[in-house]
Design a protein around this motif. Structure first.
Motif, short mmCIF file in Angstrom:
data_model
loop_
_atom_site.label_atom_id
_atom_site.label_comp_id
_atom_site.label_asym_id
_atom_site.label_seq_id
_atom_site.Cartn_x
_atom_site.Cartn_y
_atom_site.Cartn_z
N UNK A 1 1.75 3.17 -16.84
CA UNK A 1 2.74 3.12 -15.77
C UNK A 1 2.08 2.69 -14.48
N UNK A 2 2.85 2.06 -13.59
CA UNK A 2 2.31 1.84 -12.25
C UNK A 2 2.22 3.19 -11.56
N UNK B 1 -9.52 4.98 -3.39
CA UNK B 1 -10.72 4.15 -3.46
C UNK B 1 -10.51 2.79 -2.80
N UNK B 2 -9.34 2.19 -3.06
CA UNK B 2 -9.06 0.89 -2.48
C UNK B 2 -9.04 0.94 -0.97
N UNK C 1 -6.03 -1.20 -3.98
CA UNK C 1 -5.24 -0.05 -3.57
C UNK C 1 -4.06 0.20 -4.52
N UNK C 2 -3.65 -0.82 -5.25
CA UNK C 2 -2.58 -0.62 -6.23
C UNK C 2 -3.09 0.18 -7.42
N UNK D 1 7.25 -3.92 -2.27
CA UNK D 1 5.81 -3.61 -2.24
C UNK D 1 5.45 -2.61 -3.33
N UNK D 2 6.36 -2.44 -4.31
CA UNK D 2 6.19 -1.38 -5.30
C UNK D 2 4.97 -1.59 -6.21
N UNK D 3 4.75 -2.82 -6.63
CA UNK D 3 3.66 -3.05 -7.57
C UNK D 3 2.34 -3.29 -6.87
N UNK D 4 2.42 -3.84 -5.68
CA UNK D 4 1.21 -4.14 -4.92
C UNK D 4 1.48 -3.80 -3.46
N UNK D 5 0.94 -2.73 -2.97
CA UNK D 5 1.12 -2.40 -1.55
C UNK D 5 0.26 -3.35 -0.72
#
Lengths: 968, 272
Positions: free
Chosen positions: A358-359, A309-310, A303-304, A395-399
């Motif tokens: 970029x993220x 799709x995630x 999801x990140x 949770x910015x880089x990986x929700x």
């Protein structure tokens, strides 16, 4: 030859209007036409019969001249990415009678007109509408478009040329350094590139090296990839299984599994657990005829990278866990939970040092995740009445994306217990559903490591809910009850390698013939077929005499299935490709060969000194500010996008009362002619982990239990699920936090006698990347435990909503309010963490919940809300908003300064209203309870009046509560 | 009554409300079966065994290529003549939500493919409770005796769109069966959330010329019992205070009761 059909909408188009509005919000003034594009190498795509089924003649026209525009932007899929619209269009081409290659590919063409729009504006629009990992973007000016005669035709066909041998040998006679690199980066191709991470530590690699040394050969690539899948943290849960400090049998066995065992023994005849921890979901008794099952999964890493799709893959994946429970359960409820960074911020972070990648922005992630679950859940016809969204910038880089599915299954099917299944030697391995492609290779190994620059794009997939719905209906509603298969399970992480590997444990071995697996396109290497996580597939063990019938029944429902091998009792995991053996490994080594990895922990309590905040000068304003916090404000925009009443089973939904307050608990009646209800809720408190994960965990568990109890379910009818989303689980301090967390939920669950029936963990929710100056950064999600509760109430008329019903009703606070604001929303509002984290007293709480359950059975409680994030002030405000009625409240019984009284997050509290005619019976029931406080009554006013503290206008509270996310 | 009427409720390819829809018919004394569309295509003659055809809600083909479009194509290419024959008999047809979109694409309402049911104005799926007023002048057997209903919508493409001419014709023929209203009974006039999708003239349901075929976007089968309602907690609490039991039936049930009555099944009376 390639062909293309464009469908232009001639009237107002909601899609274009919504896009124009969203661009306007970002400062771009543009007029848009959305054109649906269908491309194919089959000429039928241009014929009227086909066009008739993709174009509505009332509002649309095909292949017409374009309206005036300045820019053309086309977004289509990259080769091999799941294209659901293209898939449907292909079926329509076939329905129109086409022969040969009927593949069809969808795209959207946006014709954009606007003053002064520059290329960078169009690129910005493109970026907001697409994801370069999975989609292609073409941009043309009107002049270029005219000169080229249109956008051209793109046929994103996959072409692979796997000319190599069926399997390559991997040389393990190398140095430890080389072995370590192999374990981390994966097998090297001839051109020097890597195939993707194996996620195997040197410790594991050496065990594999020793095993093959004994065999006198090297492993094949497929053998090594299989071990990587099977031994991955994702599949093996090594951190929970390993000896840790003095706990030699590991955290899972010692605490979680033992808690359930002890609770079941203590409950004796009242034990309602039927299947715990052994299947794709946990199962408890619903009534004499049915079991109810539950499973909650996470889908964080995918999801990140591709939020839509995630998330869609997550929800349809956990649906399959339900379909794969026992002999197959029918999905009856979905639930969700999201942890995001603030969508109103745009932190500048990159995956690579050169700052090219970029993220995704928090807003992009949030919108994509919500849309993914919307599409997956709604298309599958499963109601989604319960969930939450929690926000913290870490949770910015990986929700965190939690998705859960509740299932219903007859207790007896064909004379056998519905939850039992067993693959028998001689049974055929039948794979049903979608075909296998390169999508989702290395998903399991990838989700077991931190996200960084090398995270593989092939791990990203898009779910296809309709393919799955066809399969699910065929299996659950028709085939299951015919007794044609011995066992069934889903294909999730690890694909066939995992599903066949696990089922073969029952029979004692398998022989798989990989060339028989239906593929999306030719040219895949055998190891890829074996570990691909292509979605929408179930694996069944079918007695040989039944295979033809089962495949024919599935075909009648438009579902493809194939025999791909045989379950054996050979003790071996054996794979051939066109009769050549490419894997031959002892089942025992495959499943139990991974060496123990003893873990050691440290623990230091966090937090800081209790702050001395100045007292708020305006409590009404302070309460409004609290209501506007992301963790407290309404998430109605999510609830209304999710179909929460399909199947006709909704009783208490996500929005309660006239004021439509976003509720934390739902009640569903899954069997229309049974009065019984299923109650669901969840609890989490990630910020408490900054102080002490023990209390974070008890608070989370208590919240999940108390929410459900407040809605009217008896605490004796509640079961729990645990989902650990940890970070940096290779560090002793994080493992120490984990150990405390697990100890905590053991202690509390055993006191409450609420058994765990299923659980899952995701141990590396860390982002490793670079800041705006190219300096490395690591952002770890706060250790998060989500506890989900599920319970059965005998009659849904026992349910209790959170909305007050009538003026004159009495308001009671049940439970003591202490000076416990450590990690609270209020402290965070003022930039503090504090120290006094809420400490839950399980015994005291249990006594209250037992009394409360009795009152609920007697229908003595008119409304109830558990006091959670934001404390009593927030709970009072939510009640006032929900009921649209005033409240006169006196909190003088709480011996704390008013801000602490209002915003302390002491657990174990429930705020209720009682009709005057029930007062006597209610108070009599609570006679021996020391913490019952009548704090006021519901009033025919439009204010929430808290004596000597604040007078709050309900409309103003409602606005504060609903404004923050209303435009999402 | 001699013969119990029978309803055929279609399923397959992502339709998903077939079970509760059949339940609604059975609750009212109508017999019925859920039949997969592929089985009907294999044996269209089975339609002769039924008096009622229901195309339930769902997401056939995932709404790809426009909601209801692909499923309608599947029916059109193999069942068009059989459907016309069925409608020509003294039968009833109902399409709910996705079924409404399918019947519109097939042209079974309003009689030809003159109406589109397309993307909500917000371009967003909406699941919420709404109020609809039934057209008292309609001759549709489905609507008799119903003034208004409080039932939910759940759709991403529920916006009726049509030419001015078609609108005039439907209005004149009383083929507009239901329109969205505000809780006070006044017309929604396109205002969200009362009109949840921007539908032309607040249209929520239409019929064919005879009224025997109805296509309705809201879900009566999800609002047929009081416990399904969004205000159930209030109704239940009020009943308790007044010392009475809350009756189980709610607004949506009347649609199915009307179908039963049309075929001579006396309304099933549930103990209230």
């Amino acid at each position: 030859m390639a062909y293309r059909t464009e469908v232009l909408t001639l009237v107002e188009d909601g899609r274009a209007q919504a896009l124009e509005k969203s661009l306007q919000a970002h400062g771009l003034d543009a007029r848009i036409n959305v054109i649906d594009v269908y491309s194919s190498e089959n000429e039928t795509v241009t014929k009227d019969t086909f066009i008739n089924s993709v174009c509505n003649p009332v509002t649309q026209a095909a292949n017409q001249s374009h309206p005036d525009f300045d820019w053309a932007l086309e977004i289509g899929f990259l080769p091999g990415v799941t294209d659901n619209i293209g898939h449907t269009a292909q079926e329509l081409i076939e329905l129109a009678g086409a022969q040969g290659d009927t593949a069809c590919y969808s795209a959207k063409l946006y014709l954009i007109k606007g003053n002064n729009l520059q290329l960078r504006d169009i690129e910005k629009i493109a970026a907001s509408l697409s994801n370069s990992l999975i989609q292609r973007i073409t941009i043309k000016t009107a002049d270029e478009f005219k000169a080229d005669g249109g956008m051209g035709i793109t046929i994103p066909k996959v072409t692979l040329s796997n000319q190599g041998s069926a399997a390559d040998q991997v040389d393990l006679n190398v140095s430890d350094e080389a072995l370590s690199e192999l374990g981390q980066k994966g097998i090297k191709n001839e051109d020097g590139s890597y195939r993707g991470p194996l996620g195997l530590s040197l410790h594991y690699m050496k065990a594999i090296q020793a095993y093959y040394k004994d065999l006198g050969r090297n492993p094949t690539d497929i053998e090594l990839e299989t071990l990587a899948q099977t031994w991955s943290e994702h599949c093996k849960h090594t951190i929970f299984a390993s000896p840790i400090d003095e706990v030699k049998d590991g955290l899972y066995k010692h605490y979680i599994k033992r808690a359930t065992k002890e609770i079941r023994e203590a409950r004796g005849d009242d034990d309602f657990c039927v299947s715990v921890f052994s299947d794709n979901a946990g199962g408890i008794i619903f009534d004499d005829n049915y079991l109810i099952t539950d499973k909650v999964e996470t889908h964080n890493s995918p999801s990140a990278l591709d939020p839509f799709g995630g998330a869609i893959t997550g929800i349809v994946g956990v649906n399959r866990d339900c379909i794969g429970f026992g002999q197959g359960a029918k999905p009856v409820i979905n639930r969700y939970g999201y942890c995001f960074a603030d969508p109103r911020t745009s932190p500048e972070l990159y995956r690579d040092k050169n700052r090219n990648i970029s993220i995704l922005s928090p807003e992009t992630i949030m919108n994509g995740v919500i849309a993914g679950v919307e599409s997956g859940g709604n298309c599958s016809g499963i109601p989604t009445p319960q969930g939450f969204a929690y926000f913290d910038d870490r949770f910015v880089g990986k929700p965190l994306v939690f998705v859960g599915t509740i299932g219903l299954i007859p207790r007896t099917i064909n004379g056998k217990p519905g939850h039992e299944k067993q693959a028998q030697p001689g049974d055929k391995i039948v794979m049903a559903g979608g075909r296998v492609g390169r999508d989702g290779i290395h998903g399991a190994t990838f989700s077991s490591v931190a996200l960084d620059e090398g995270s593989p794009a092939t791990a990203v997939q898009i779910g296809d809910p309709i393919t799955q719905k066809k399969m699910s209906d065929a299996i659950i509603k028709e085939i299951r009850d015919l007794g044609l298969y011995s066992a069934i399970t889903d294909n999730g992480a690890g694909g066939l390698s995992s599903s066949v590997g696990e089922m073969a444990e029952q029979s004692g071995g398998f022989h798989l013939e990989l060339e028989k697996v239906p593929l999306k396109y030719p040219g895949m290497a055998p190891w890829e077929i074996w570990i691909s996580e292509s979605q929408e597939r179930m694996t069944m063990a079918v007695p040989p005499e039944n295979t033809d019938e089962i495949i024919a029944l599935l075909a009648k429902r438009g579902v493809e299935a194939a025999v791909v091998g045989t379950y054996t009792d050979s003790g071996n995991a054996h794979i051939t490709y066109n009769d050549e053996t490419i894997m031959d490994m002892a089942m025992e080594f495959l499943h139990d060969g991974n060496p123990e990895t003893p873990l050691e922990t440290t623990f230091t309590r966090g937090g800081e000194d209790e702050p001395s905040l100045p007292e708020p000068s305006d409590y009404a304003q302070e309460l409004q500010d609290m209501l506007g916090r992301l963790n407290i404000c309404s998430k109605e925009f999510i609830a209304t996008q999710y179909d929460h009443n399909v199947q006709g089973s909704a009783v208490l939904g996500p929005l309660q009362g006239k004021g439509r307050v976003y509720a934390e608990t739902s009640v569903t009646k899954p069997v229309l002619d049974s009065p019984k209800g299923v109650v669901l809720s969840q609890g989490l408190a990630p910020r408490y982990s900054d102080i002490d994960t023990y209390h974070m965990s008890t608070a989370s568990l208590d919240m999940a239990v108390r929410n459900a109890v407040a809605a009217g379910v008896d605490i004796e009818q509640l079961a729990l699920l645990d989902n650990f989303c940890w970070c940096s689980s290779d560090e002793a301090e994080r493992l120490g936090q984990l150990k405390r967390s697990v100890e905590a939920i053991y202690d509390m669950a055993v006191t409450y006698k609420t058994p765990f029936i299923s659980g899952k963990d995701s141990m590396f929710n860390d982002f490793k990347g670079f800041d705006k100056d190219g300096n490395p950064v690591k952002i770890s999600a706060p250790p998060t435990l989500l506890v989900s509760s599920i319970g059965v109430m005998p009659n849904v008329d026992q349910s209790i909503s959170l909305a007050p019903k009538a003026a004159g009703d009495l308001v009671y606070l049940l439970g003591e309010t202490k000076d416990e604001l450590g990690g609270s929303e209020y402290y965070d509002q003022h930039g503090k963490i504090g120290s006094n984290v809420p400490e839950s007293d399980a015994k005291k709480n249990l006594y209250l919940y037992q009394l409360y359950s009795r009152a609920a059975r007697k229908r003595l409680i008119s409304s109830a809300i558990a006091v959670n994030h934001g404390g009593l002030g927030v709970a009072l405000a939510k009640k006032a908003i929900a009921g649209g009625l005033g409240m006169d409240i006196d909190l003088s019984h709480i011996d704390l300064r008013a801000d602490k009284a209002l915003f302390s997050e002491t657990t174990g509290r429930i705020l209720i209203t009682v009709a005057p005619h029930n007062k006597e019976a209610f108070e009599k029931l609570f006679k021996k309870y020391s913490f019952l406080y009548q704090i006021g009554h519901i009033a025919y006013t439009d204010t929430l009046n808290i004596k000597n503290v604040a007078t709050c206008d309900i409309d103003a509270l409602e606005t504060a509560y609903k404004a923050p996310l209303k435009d999402y | 009554m001699t013969n119990t009427p029978k309803a055929i409720v279609l399923a397959g390819y992502g339709l998903n409300c077939e079970e509760e829809t059949l339940y609604a018919f059975k609750y009212n004394g109508i017999d019925g079966d859920i039949v997969h569309i592929n089985d009907l295509i294999d044996n269209p003659a089975m339609l002769d065994n039924y008096e009622i055809l229901a195309v339930p809600g769902g997401f056939s083909y995932g709404d790809d290529t426009g909601s209801g479009n692909a499923f309608a194509q599947k029916m059109r290419l193999s069942l068009q003549a059989d459907l016309e024959k069925f409608v020509a008999r003294d039968t009833l047809v109902i399409g709910i939500c996705n079924g409404c979109q399918i019947l519109s694409n097939l042209g079974l309402v309003p009689g030809a493919r003159d109406v589109a049911v397309t993307y909500n104005q917000s371009s967003r799926y909406q699941c919420r409770w709404i109020d609809v007023a039934m057209n008292g002048a309609s001759k549709s057997p489905w609507l008799q005796g119903i003034d208004r209903m409080h039932i939910p919508v759940a759709h991403g493409e529920g916006r009726f769109m049509m030419s001015e001419d078609t609108l005039a014709k439907l209005t004149d023929n009383d083929q507009i069966a239901a329109t969205y209203i505000k809780p006070d009974g006044s017309a929604a006039q396109g205002e969200f959330p009362y009109n949840p999708n921007g539908s032309t003239a607040d249209i929520a349901a239409i019929t064919n010329e005879t009224g025997r075929v109805i296509a309705i976007m809201p879900h009566p089968e999800r609002g047929m019992f009081s416990w399904q309602r969004d205000d159930y907690d209030i109704l239940k609490d009020t009943a308790q205070r007044e010392g009475r039991d809350l009756p189980e039936p709610s607004d949506g049930l009347a649609i199915f009761a009307n179908a039963a009555r049309y075929f001579g099944v006396s309304a099933k009376t549930k103990a209230a």
